[in-house]
Design an enzyme around this catalytic site. Structure first.
Site, PDB file in Angstrom:
ATOM      1  N   PHE C 123      -4.886  18.457  -5.150  1.00  0.00           N
ATOM      2  CA  PHE C 123      -4.969  17.128  -4.555  1.00  0.00           C
ATOM      3  C   PHE C 123      -3.592  16.689  -4.120  1.00  0.00           C
ATOM      4  O   PHE C 123      -2.588  17.246  -4.574  1.00  0.00           O
ATOM      5  CB  PHE C 123      -5.537  16.149  -5.601  1.00  0.00           C
ATOM      6  CG  PHE C 123      -6.676  15.323  -5.071  1.00  0.00           C
ATOM      7  CD1 PHE C 123      -7.820  15.933  -4.586  1.00  0.00           C
ATOM      8  CD2 PHE C 123      -6.628  13.931  -5.074  1.00  0.00           C
ATOM      9  CE1 PHE C 123      -8.881  15.181  -4.110  1.00  0.00           C
ATOM     10  CE2 PHE C 123      -7.689  13.182  -4.603  1.00  0.00           C
ATOM     11  CZ  PHE C 123      -8.811  13.807  -4.123  1.00  0.00           C
ATOM     12  N   GLN C 237      -2.984   0.207  -0.738  1.00  0.00           N
ATOM     13  CA  GLN C 237      -3.035   1.586  -0.261  1.00  0.00           C
ATOM     14  C   GLN C 237      -3.999   1.782   0.906  1.00  0.00           C
ATOM     15  O   GLN C 237      -5.159   1.373   0.822  1.00  0.00           O
ATOM     16  CB  GLN C 237      -3.457   2.516  -1.400  1.00  0.00           C
ATOM     17  CG  GLN C 237      -3.500   3.969  -0.978  1.00  0.00           C
ATOM     18  CD  GLN C 237      -3.661   4.891  -2.163  1.00  0.00           C
ATOM     19  OE1 GLN C 237      -4.712   4.947  -2.777  1.00  0.00           O
ATOM     20  NE2 GLN C 237      -2.596   5.598  -2.496  1.00  0.00           N
ATOM     21  N   HIS C 239      -5.974   4.540   2.553  1.00  0.00           N
ATOM     22  CA  HIS C 239      -6.391   5.932   2.425  1.00  0.00           C
ATOM     23  C   HIS C 239      -6.303   6.534   3.813  1.00  0.00           C
ATOM     24  O   HIS C 239      -6.767   5.935   4.775  1.00  0.00           O
ATOM     25  CB  HIS C 239      -7.827   6.004   1.893  1.00  0.00           C
ATOM     26  CG  HIS C 239      -8.223   7.367   1.422  1.00  0.00           C
ATOM     27  ND1 HIS C 239      -8.398   8.406   2.281  1.00  0.00           N
ATOM     28  CD2 HIS C 239      -8.455   7.851   0.181  1.00  0.00           C
ATOM     29  CE1 HIS C 239      -8.732   9.486   1.590  1.00  0.00           C
ATOM     30  NE2 HIS C 239      -8.771   9.175   0.308  1.00  0.00           N
ATOM     31  N   LEU C 253     -15.103   5.822   3.328  1.00  0.00           N
ATOM     32  CA  LEU C 253     -14.157   6.811   2.853  1.00  0.00           C
ATOM     33  C   LEU C 253     -14.576   8.245   3.180  1.00  0.00           C
ATOM     34  O   LEU C 253     -15.739   8.614   3.059  1.00  0.00           O
ATOM     35  CB  LEU C 253     -14.009   6.667   1.339  1.00  0.00           C
ATOM     36  CG  LEU C 253     -12.935   7.540   0.696  1.00  0.00           C
ATOM     37  CD1 LEU C 253     -11.564   7.126   1.188  1.00  0.00           C
ATOM     38  CD2 LEU C 253     -13.003   7.437  -0.810  1.00  0.00           C
ATOM     39  N   GLU C 256     -10.440  12.643  -0.118  1.00  0.00           N
ATOM     40  CA  GLU C 256      -9.250  13.495  -0.051  1.00  0.00           C
ATOM     41  C   GLU C 256      -9.586  14.931  -0.457  1.00  0.00           C
ATOM     42  O   GLU C 256      -8.862  15.870  -0.140  1.00  0.00           O
ATOM     43  CB  GLU C 256      -8.171  12.921  -0.976  1.00  0.00           C
ATOM     44  CG  GLU C 256      -6.852  13.654  -0.902  1.00  0.00           C
ATOM     45  CD  GLU C 256      -5.714  12.885  -1.580  1.00  0.00           C
ATOM     46  OE1 GLU C 256      -5.788  11.647  -1.625  1.00  0.00           O
ATOM     47  OE2 GLU C 256      -4.770  13.526  -2.053  1.00  0.00           O
ATOM     48  N   ARG C 287      -0.602   9.838  -0.091  1.00  0.00           N
ATOM     49  CA  ARG C 287      -1.485   9.126   0.825  1.00  0.00           C
ATOM     50  C   ARG C 287      -0.730   8.240   1.807  1.00  0.00           C
ATOM     51  O   ARG C 287      -1.115   8.121   2.970  1.00  0.00           O
ATOM     52  CB  ARG C 287      -2.475   8.279   0.016  1.00  0.00           C
ATOM     53  CG  ARG C 287      -3.506   9.134  -0.664  1.00  0.00           C
ATOM     54  CD  ARG C 287      -4.457   8.335  -1.504  1.00  0.00           C
ATOM     55  NE  ARG C 287      -5.552   9.185  -1.958  1.00  0.00           N
ATOM     56  CZ  ARG C 287      -6.489   8.787  -2.807  1.00  0.00           C
ATOM     57  NH1 ARG C 287      -6.470   7.577  -3.303  1.00  0.00           N
ATOM     58  NH2 ARG C 287      -7.454   9.610  -3.157  1.00  0.00           N
ATOM     59  N   HIS C 352      -7.969   1.058   0.848  1.00  0.00           N
ATOM     60  CA  HIS C 352      -8.680   1.810  -0.168  1.00  0.00           C
ATOM     61  C   HIS C 352      -8.436   1.301  -1.575  1.00  0.00           C
ATOM     62  O   HIS C 352      -9.346   1.252  -2.404  1.00  0.00           O
ATOM     63  CB  HIS C 352      -8.229   3.265  -0.056  1.00  0.00           C
ATOM     64  CG  HIS C 352      -8.914   4.181  -1.011  1.00  0.00           C
ATOM     65  ND1 HIS C 352     -10.273   4.316  -1.036  1.00  0.00           N
ATOM     66  CD2 HIS C 352      -8.433   5.013  -1.973  1.00  0.00           C
ATOM     67  CE1 HIS C 352     -10.601   5.204  -1.971  1.00  0.00           C
ATOM     68  NE2 HIS C 352      -9.509   5.625  -2.558  1.00  0.00           N
ATOM     69  N   ARG C 387      -0.363   5.021  -5.153  1.00  0.00           N
ATOM     70  CA  ARG C 387      -1.142   5.754  -6.154  1.00  0.00           C
ATOM     71  C   ARG C 387      -1.449   7.155  -5.653  1.00  0.00           C
ATOM     72  O   ARG C 387      -1.791   7.344  -4.495  1.00  0.00           O
ATOM     73  CB  ARG C 387      -2.462   5.032  -6.434  1.00  0.00           C
ATOM     74  CG  ARG C 387      -3.361   5.771  -7.401  1.00  0.00           C
ATOM     75  CD  ARG C 387      -4.599   4.971  -7.730  1.00  0.00           C
ATOM     76  NE  ARG C 387      -5.539   4.875  -6.623  1.00  0.00           N
ATOM     77  CZ  ARG C 387      -6.474   5.802  -6.349  1.00  0.00           C
ATOM     78  NH1 ARG C 387      -6.559   6.914  -7.066  1.00  0.00           N
ATOM     79  NH2 ARG C 387      -7.312   5.630  -5.342  1.00  0.00           N
TER      80      ARG C 387
END
Lengths: 269, 267, 603
Positions: C123, C237, C239, C253, C256, C287, C352, C387
């Site tokens: 990730f 954030q 995304h 969404l 990821e 991100r 996000h 994050r």
């Protein structure tokens, strides 16, 4: 049966998706409105179309521009939470996942789920489902089972599918045992057969729920007509992979004299 | 709405159940998205037609159903049919009838089409009250499906034997159109039988932990195999029904002299 | 007639919110023997946690044994540009491992490694393959498991579809909350000895968001009004990958995990543009970086037809994609008529997550107001300026449990306090003011839309002093209009009426975001100031804290606590490692150079 016709107040606000979607003739929606014990019926709304629009978009447009108190339940609008269940043109579906361009031309009817008591408009009281869930014993591994578990994916393959359930309760809604025969007291319903199956087939679970699912769960009321599978937005094969295997497991216990004899002789479960 | 922690939930429908409902007449609730009645009507016509046909066919006696080297599956095994005085055909196919009658697919078909329980998804039912599903006799007998399966499995070699017989006439190799139909019938019936939900359970579905039991990997493999076939169980059910009918009808047409069997005979 | 009669429900611990954090806190408090009540705006199990797809970042070391909590700590701190509360990150990285195994013991399923352990995937900005996952619906698995645990837990009661609109106080101390039942509009008061906020974040004040309708920042607004401090509110954030077409699906969404499974980003020229912005981490950069890169490509005229980028995973093969990303296959098929096994996806940044939130004590989740705790997205501090994907599900489990336990410890020996009728009366008056079928007023939905316009363009991904000021003025104007919001209908399940309070809460939070963003004159993490494009060493030493100064919102710079040497060493080792390799490191990839010895040692 329309209790009123409310044309959209066009011009009061920017049209949804203005400039970003296609224009066209307004879509006609017949949306159920009402409260138990009071006047109920379908109200006609005209909603401007937008490319890729889903039914929930239309309901939101109505709330914003015509009827601020039109009640519907929704959360994620991405078909992941299972809140916006309704009956669209008579078929139980998620409003957020039903594209307008997938529906036949003509007026679109939106009604609340039939198998649950109405609260208001498109919202129903689904507490029955939560009560059933409480009655099903939770996952219980052996106390001395070492953690972390070692489990082969082969042994979880069946359960992964069951865990996709988003609890939209469309299967409960469409199931004729609940919908037409009102056997809520005697019947868990498809969602909870899926739940029981996911627990019963878990390689580390130690609780036996079969007797409960046969008696208080009313597994025998299911006559395999598979509507639950047809409406499932997660495409879970509810009947083939959950209900029928449970029925077979019950048959092992109660309908199989050969196994009964072998149980007696070998002393196994 | 409240889910209470420790207490056992009692009520089914909420308080507003009785007085509410969403009904504004049956018409308002009818599905408007698809001709839901098409499926039950088709099933009634086809399945009903087959039932009527097979009852008629089973009364004619084995003579009508045999045309060397062919034998109708409705009268198989042949030696048994020869010894049954009344409805010889019907008695021969009792086991297959039981297998199909308790089949998880045909249950859907007849519950929807003949019993209207329900006639279609989200379609209102005519009957209210008294629904017992498969909890009461006689539908509870559906739970015995596996025993019908045991019997049906026996029929596969018997019909394979009949099909093998169809390869020889008077001690010579015989290849007729009927031979091909009989072989196809065995294959389709085998597909239908081996895709059975009960079989799927027996070979592996009853196991919670394949990696913990003896022969677990083999049982997992068998379960996967049956599962692959099982996905098409309704298809197997229909095509094998047609193939049984086709063999029987073919033999009868030959007997009626409508045409002669196109064939090769190797002397 | 005000005050109208209301039901009073007593409990030891009141948990507001039934997402992962709320449910984990409730289980902890219930198992500690406290009479625990969970209140949720929605139905149980529908919380925004279900939207988390990728997985739970935890240094289990199942796929790559070189991983350990120290590396996870360093990754998280570096991802947050060191603005994180180091103590929270330390607790988090250490304890999330046990929380994952606990979830498994509660019945949660995960994808497995060939030897039967929990599998882990790569990730963004995680050094090693670290995310425990189940397909692309890990959040659903988490909430279903916690939900089942909670409804079967001793002493836990769940009240669904209640909205709590204010915290009740006795002096400085929070002693309960008041609100209404959504389904009939009747008022209700909870008296509690401790209150835990697990109410999630806020994204609905933006136009394009992956948040569900619930993401209106109620918890933070309640805490703010009760006198609590909010932290790092400027950090919102984006995304990088949300759907951008069709219009109705905009913002939804795209996990990821698509990039974790090898998905590549292309611009309209067919260039793999991440080579320009982060050649080492490429698509799996953090991100903020990926989101900005897509934005920049679109600004430069190299965007996809609807102003985003193309995300392509076709090279992994149809079967693999269907197994690993089933809900993405379904989502694009159903909503956009795109088959992602044969076509690229069109994606763009979407709001996000909110790194900022209620300021809490790292060990207990205690806020600056006695009796009030917070855990999960509603709290601030763990994620710093940005994050990492996969850290939110761990966050809610680790700190949900801690907050629940701390609340349970606090209630021992305490008694309920009588309800202050004046507070209840004032709240009822405020709520009912919006409900008037006869008076014409502002439409709450249109006010909400105006707020979204003001935030999306002017306080969104790219910010300047000028745009933020414009946004602030718009918010202030909306604040003046807000009291005039009027809706018709009755109190029975009236979404227009519910929206009135949501808008009020969102206005408070929006103001905090914009004011904090104005103060932070630098670009760091998710905060991208076009007028201050670089990191500022000076500003990197402070967090901005928001609270009610009595005559309006107040923003203060608070120096962040220095990182102790034992933890600083972990960060330095990670930086040394990143100098010699690209991350994520493949499990079969050898690391050459001086960093090898350091990383992999048990920290």
């Amino acid at each position: 049966m329309a209790i009123a016709e409310r044309p959209a107040q066009r011009g009061t606000a920017p049209q949804p998706g203005a400039g970003s979607g296609s224009d066209g003739a307004p879509l006609e929606f017949h949306v159920f409105k009402g409260i138990p014990g009071e006047e109920q019926g379908e109200v006609t709304y005209r909603v401007p179309p937008v490319t890729g629009m889903v039914v929930l978009d239309a309901i939101h447009w109505i709330q914003k521009h015509v009827d601020t108190d039109l009640a519907c339940r929704w959360n994620c609008k991405a078909a992941k939470c299972g809140s916006c269940s309704a009956e669209i043109n008579g078929m139980p579906r998620l409003m957020c996942k039903t594209r307008i361009d997938d529906l036949p031309d003509g007026p679109i009817t939106v009604r609340p789920m039939t198998a649950f008591p109405l609260i208001k408009d498109l919202v129903t009281d689904v507490s029955h489902a939560y009560e059933v869930n409480r009655r099903i014993p939770q996952f219980t591994p052996a106390a001395d089972e070492p953690s972390p578990f070692v489990i082969q994916e082969m042994d979880l393959e069946r359960i992964y599918e069951f865990r996709k359930c988003i609890e939209c309760f469309l299967c409960q809604d469409v199931c004729h045992v609940l919908r037409s025969h009102d056997l809520q007291e005697q019947f868990y319903g498809p969602r909870f057969f899926v739940r029981v199956a996911s627990l019963e087939m878990h390689p580390k679970d130690t609780v036996d729920r079969l007797e409960a699912v046969r008696t208080e769960g009313g597994l025998g009321y299911c006559n395999i007509t598979k509507c639950c599978t047809e409406v499932c937005p997660e495409h879970i094969h509810i009947t083939d992979n959950a209900i029928i295997p449970l029925k077979e497991r019950v048959a092992d216990r109660h309908w199989d004299p050969l196994r009964a004899v072998s149980r007696l002789l070998l002393g196994k479960r | 709405m409240t889910v209470r922690g420790a207490e056992v939930a009692g009520s089914g429908k909420g308080a507003s159940a009785g007085d509410a409902g969403v009904t504004t007449g049956v018409l308002a609730r009818l599905r408007r998205d698809a001709p839901w009645w098409l499926l039950p009507v088709t099933v009634v016509v086809v399945l009903g037609g087959f039932i009527v046909y097979s009852i008629w066919a089973s009364t004619t006696g084995v003579g009508e159903a045999r045309n060397a080297p062919y034998l109708s599956p409705l009268y198989s095994p042949g030696w048994l049919a020869n010894h049954i005085p009344v409805f010889p055909g019907l008695l021969c196919i009792l086991v297959p009838i039981a297998f199909r009658g308790t089949c998880y697919y045909y249950r859907k078909a007849y519950h929807r089409s003949f019993l209207w329980d329900p006639p279609g998804c989200a379609v209102p039912e005519l009957r209210h009250g008294g629904y017992r599903g498969e909890t009461a006799f006689p539908l509870s007998l559906n739970n015995l499906h596996r025993f019908a399966l045991y019997g049906a499995v026996v029929y596969i070699p018997i019909l394979a034997f009949d099909a093998a017989n169809a390869f020889s006439l008077g001690g010579h190799l015989y290849l007729g159109l009927g031979t091909a139909i009989m072989v196809l019938n065995v294959v389709l019936l085998a597909g239908y039988t081996l895709s059975c939900h009960s079989l799927r359970h027996l070979v592996g579905g009853s196991v919670d932990c394949f990696s913990c039991v003896r022969f677990g990997r083999q049982r997992y493999g068998a379960w996967r195999g049956v599962t692959r076939l099982n996905v098409f169980h309704p298809t197997w059910a229909w095509v094998s029904l047609f193939s049984v009918w086709a063999v029987d009808a073919y033999v009868r047409m030959l007997n009626a002299g409508w045409f002669t069997d196109p064939h090769l005979l190797f002397r | 007639m005000i005050p109208e009669s209301y039901d009073t429900i007593d409990c030891d611990v009141l948990v507001i919110g039934a997402g992962g954090a709320g449910l984990r806190a409730a289980v902890a408090a219930g198992e500690a023997g406290c009479d625990t009540v969970v209140v949720t705006k929605s139905l149980l199990g529908k919380a925004h946690t279900v939207m988390a797809e990728g997985g739970i970042g935890a240094a289990l070391g199942n796929v790559d044994p070189r991983d350990n909590w120290g590396v996870h700590f360093a990754d998280t701190m570096l991802g947050g540009q060191l603005l994180n509360s180091w103590r929270m990150v330390e607790i988090f990285a250490q304890e999330v491992i046990d929380r994952v195994y606990e979830l498994e013991r509660w019945g949660g399923l995960f994808d497995r490694t060939p030897d039967g352990r929990i599998s882990q995937r790569a990730f963004g900005a995680h050094t090693f393959w670290r995310l425990a996952h189940v397909g692309d619906r890990t959040g659903l698995e988490l909430i279903r498991t916690c939900q089942d645990r909670a409804v079967h837990a001793p002493n836990v009661t769940v009240h669904m579809e209640y909205t709590l609109t204010t915290l009740l106080k006795d002096g400085d101390r929070v002693v309960g909350a008041a609100g209404y039942r959504r389904n009939d509009g009747t008022f209700v008061v909870f008296r509690a000895k401790a209150v835990v906020l697990g109410s999630g974040g806020w994204g609905r004040m933006y136009k394009h968001t992956s948040n569900s309708w619930e993401g209106t920042g109620d918890g933070a607004a309640l805490a703010y009004r009760a006198g609590a401090e909010l932290l790092d509110m400027e950090f919102v954030q984006f995304h990088p990958t949300g759907m951008i077409w069709p219009p109705g699906a905009r913002g939804i969404l795209v996990t990821e995990a698509v990039r974790g499974e090898g998905g590549r980003l292309y611009n309209s020229l067919g260039e793999r543009f991440m080579e320009r912005y982060d050649p080492k981490k490429m698509e799996l950069s953090s991100r903020d970086v990926v989101a900005r890169s897509i934005y920049k490509e679109a600004q430069a005229g190299r965007g996809s037809p609807h102003g985003g980028a193309f995300l392509d995973v076709r090279h992994r093969g149809a079967e693999y994609i269907r197994k690993r990303l089933p809900s993405m296959v379904e989502q694009f098929h159903a909503l956009a008529s795109v088959d992602i096994t044969t076509e690229p996806m069109e994606v763009g940044p979407t709001i996000h997550y909110t790194m900022g939130g209620v300021r809490v004590a790292p060990e207990t989740g205690a806020t600056t107001v006695p009796g009030l705790y917070a855990a999960g997205e509603v709290s601030g501090g763990l994620h710093g300026a940005n994050r990492l994907g996969g850290n939110s599900l761990g966050d809610i489990l680790v700190f949900g449990k801690r907050a629940g336990e701390a609340a349970a410890t606090e209630v021992a020996g305490r008694a309920h306090v009588a309800v202050d009728e004046r507070q209840v009366e004032a709240e009822q008056r405020a709520l009912l003011a919006h409900l008037d079928p006869h008076e014409e007023g502002e439409n709450p939905y249109l006010l909400h839309e105006a707020l979204q316009e003001a935030m999306q363009d002017d306080a969104g991904i790219a910010r300047t002093e000028e745009s933020l000021t414009r946004s602030l003025h718009a918010i202030q104007e909306l604040c003046e209009r807000a009291p005039r919001m009027r809706v018709g209908g009755r109190r029975i399940l009236n979404p227009g009426w519910h929206t009135c309070r949501d808008v009020v809460n969102m206005l408070v939070i929006s103001e905090a975001i914009v004011r904090s963003a104005l103060e932070r004159r630098e670009s760091r993490g998710s905060q991208w100031r076009l007028d201050f494009p670089d990191l500022s060493e000076e500003q990197g030493r402070v967090n901005y804290v928001t609270d009610d100064g009595g005559d309006g919102m107040r923003i203060r710079a608070v120096p962040r606590e220095p990182i102790p040497p034992r933890l600083q060493r972990l960060i330095d080792e990670e930086l040394a490692l990143r100098a010699v390799t690209t991350i994520p490191v493949r499990p079969d990839q050898r690391i050459e150079g001086p960093a090898v010895a350091a990383v992999g040692r048990e920290a």
